[in-house]
Design a protein around this motif. Sequence first.
Motif, mmCIF file in Angstrom:
data_model
loop_
_atom_site.group_PDB
_atom_site.id
_atom_site.type_symbol
_atom_site.label_atom_id
_atom_site.label_comp_id
_atom_site.label_asym_id
_atom_site.label_seq_id
_atom_site.Cartn_x
_atom_site.Cartn_y
_atom_site.Cartn_z
ATOM 1 N N SER A 171 0.826 -1.196 0.000
ATOM 2 C CA SER A 171 0.000 0.000 0.000
ATOM 3 C C SER A 171 0.870 1.260 0.000
ATOM 4 O O SER A 171 0.669 2.188 -0.787
ATOM 5 C CB SER A 171 -0.929 -0.005 1.220
ATOM 6 N N ILE A 212 -6.714 -0.856 -1.746
ATOM 7 C CA ILE A 212 -7.755 -0.747 -2.772
ATOM 8 C C ILE A 212 -7.795 0.661 -3.351
ATOM 9 O O ILE A 212 -7.907 0.854 -4.575
ATOM 10 C CB ILE A 212 -9.123 -1.151 -2.192
ATOM 11 N N SER A 213 -7.695 1.655 -2.466
ATOM 12 C CA SER A 213 -7.756 3.041 -2.943
ATOM 13 C C SER A 213 -6.562 3.378 -3.831
ATOM 14 O O SER A 213 -6.698 4.091 -4.830
ATOM 15 C CB SER A 213 -7.824 4.010 -1.757
ATOM 16 N N CYS A 226 -3.355 -9.007 -3.627
ATOM 17 C CA CYS A 226 -4.205 -8.605 -2.507
ATOM 18 C C CYS A 226 -5.209 -9.697 -2.159
ATOM 19 O O CYS A 226 -5.404 -10.031 -0.980
ATOM 20 C CB CYS A 226 -4.924 -7.309 -2.857
ATOM 21 N N LEU A 275 -6.734 -4.888 8.110
ATOM 22 C CA LEU A 275 -7.965 -4.493 7.417
ATOM 23 C C LEU A 275 -7.880 -3.045 6.935
ATOM 24 O O LEU A 275 -8.317 -2.718 5.831
ATOM 25 C CB LEU A 275 -9.168 -4.666 8.348
ATOM 26 N N THR A 276 -7.319 -2.173 7.779
ATOM 27 C CA THR A 276 -7.134 -0.774 7.377
ATOM 28 C C THR A 276 -6.222 -0.682 6.158
ATOM 29 O O THR A 276 -6.456 0.112 5.244
ATOM 30 C CB THR A 276 -6.531 0.031 8.540
ATOM 31 N N SER A 277 -5.198 -1.544 6.149
ATOM 32 C CA SER A 277 -4.275 -1.543 5.009
ATOM 33 C C SER A 277 -4.983 -1.954 3.726
ATOM 34 O O SER A 277 -4.656 -1.459 2.644
ATOM 35 C CB SER A 277 -3.109 -2.493 5.292
ATOM 36 N N TYR A 278 -5.957 -2.861 3.837
ATOM 37 C CA TYR A 278 -6.706 -3.270 2.644
ATOM 38 C C TYR A 278 -7.448 -2.087 2.035
ATOM 39 O O TYR A 278 -7.518 -1.950 0.816
ATOM 40 C CB TYR A 278 -7.689 -4.387 2.993
ATOM 41 N N VAL A 279 -8.001 -1.247 2.881
ATOM 42 C CA VAL A 279 -8.695 -0.053 2.383
ATOM 43 C C VAL A 279 -7.712 0.827 1.628
ATOM 44 O O VAL A 279 -8.006 1.334 0.530
ATOM 45 C CB VAL A 279 -9.348 0.710 3.551
ATOM 46 N N CYS A 280 -6.516 0.999 2.213
ATOM 47 C CA CYS A 280 -5.492 1.825 1.559
ATOM 48 C C CYS A 280 -5.034 1.194 0.250
ATOM 49 O O CYS A 280 -4.825 1.880 -0.749
ATOM 50 C CB CYS A 280 -4.297 2.007 2.496
#
Length: 323
Positions: free
Chosen positions: A126, A229-230, A248, A222-227
Amino acid sequence: MEKGEGGNQMPVTEFILLGFGNQPGLQILLFLLFLVIYVVTLAGNLLVVALVVADLHLHTPMYFFLGNLSCLETCYTSTILPRVLASLLTGDRTISVEGCITQLAVFGFLVTTECYLLGLPLVVMSYDRYLAICKPLHYGALMNGRLCLQLAAGSWISGFLACTILVCLMSELIFCGPNEMDHFFCDLIPMVKLSCSNTSQITPVIYTFSFLNLLLPFLSTLTSYVCVISTILRIPSTTGRQKAFSICSSHLIVVTIFYGTIMIVYMVPKSSTLRALNKVFSVCYTVLTPLANPLIYRLRNREVKEALRNAVRRSVTLTKNLD
């Protein structure tokens, strides 16, 4: 007998790990199954470590952490499976109290370290994509080897400190019977249940450490997944987006298996059904995750495949030259 009232009893010197039952046919089948899993796990993880060390194209932050994970899981699996294999082969299921605490110490250190390390490749991916897209001129200065070493060292040191505190508390417990542990390795909660000491102080510590070392890294991942994806959505290349989503999604499978099963074992209140499935969940995070990690999202990466092909070509060329 209530805990804390066992002072007049003789302390036990060994535990009996009940494992997976006592049917001879099942023992042979499980021995062969776990032997294959152990060999494949060692081969896959050691291959990843060798490729990351040998191939200059893999000297990147993400592969640095993947190499760390493979090294960790080689040790992690070797803490559990050789003892299980010996027990299945010989039928000897006894282990000394000191040996049990030692296995718990090594296992606790490694599993806690993995809780922190497992999310780092995704965090780095990320951060890597963010810098490459948003701050390309700062990429070389910010994403450097020193930062990677600090993150990896922090994970290993955190695992060691957490394990040291718990093992010091465990070493103070007295075990005076029964000595049969319904598990296939020396795990924390089954050992505490066998103690005849007062465990009212160690139980809150277990839940606190479970929160700090399991739930917080999981939420961070989980927070890293949001980053991720963005940042992936901002990659202009369709091929680049597909590659990033592939890594991912593979990582998500492993993270779900590992964190999901380990949190069920250590954090979810036990109903009769969950208690019966406890060993199954333990197999998932101690045996299947180290097996799946190199196969699912390390050896499938294009860079790793290319490094493997180059290594094979070099080996073939060297063999021909020697002949």
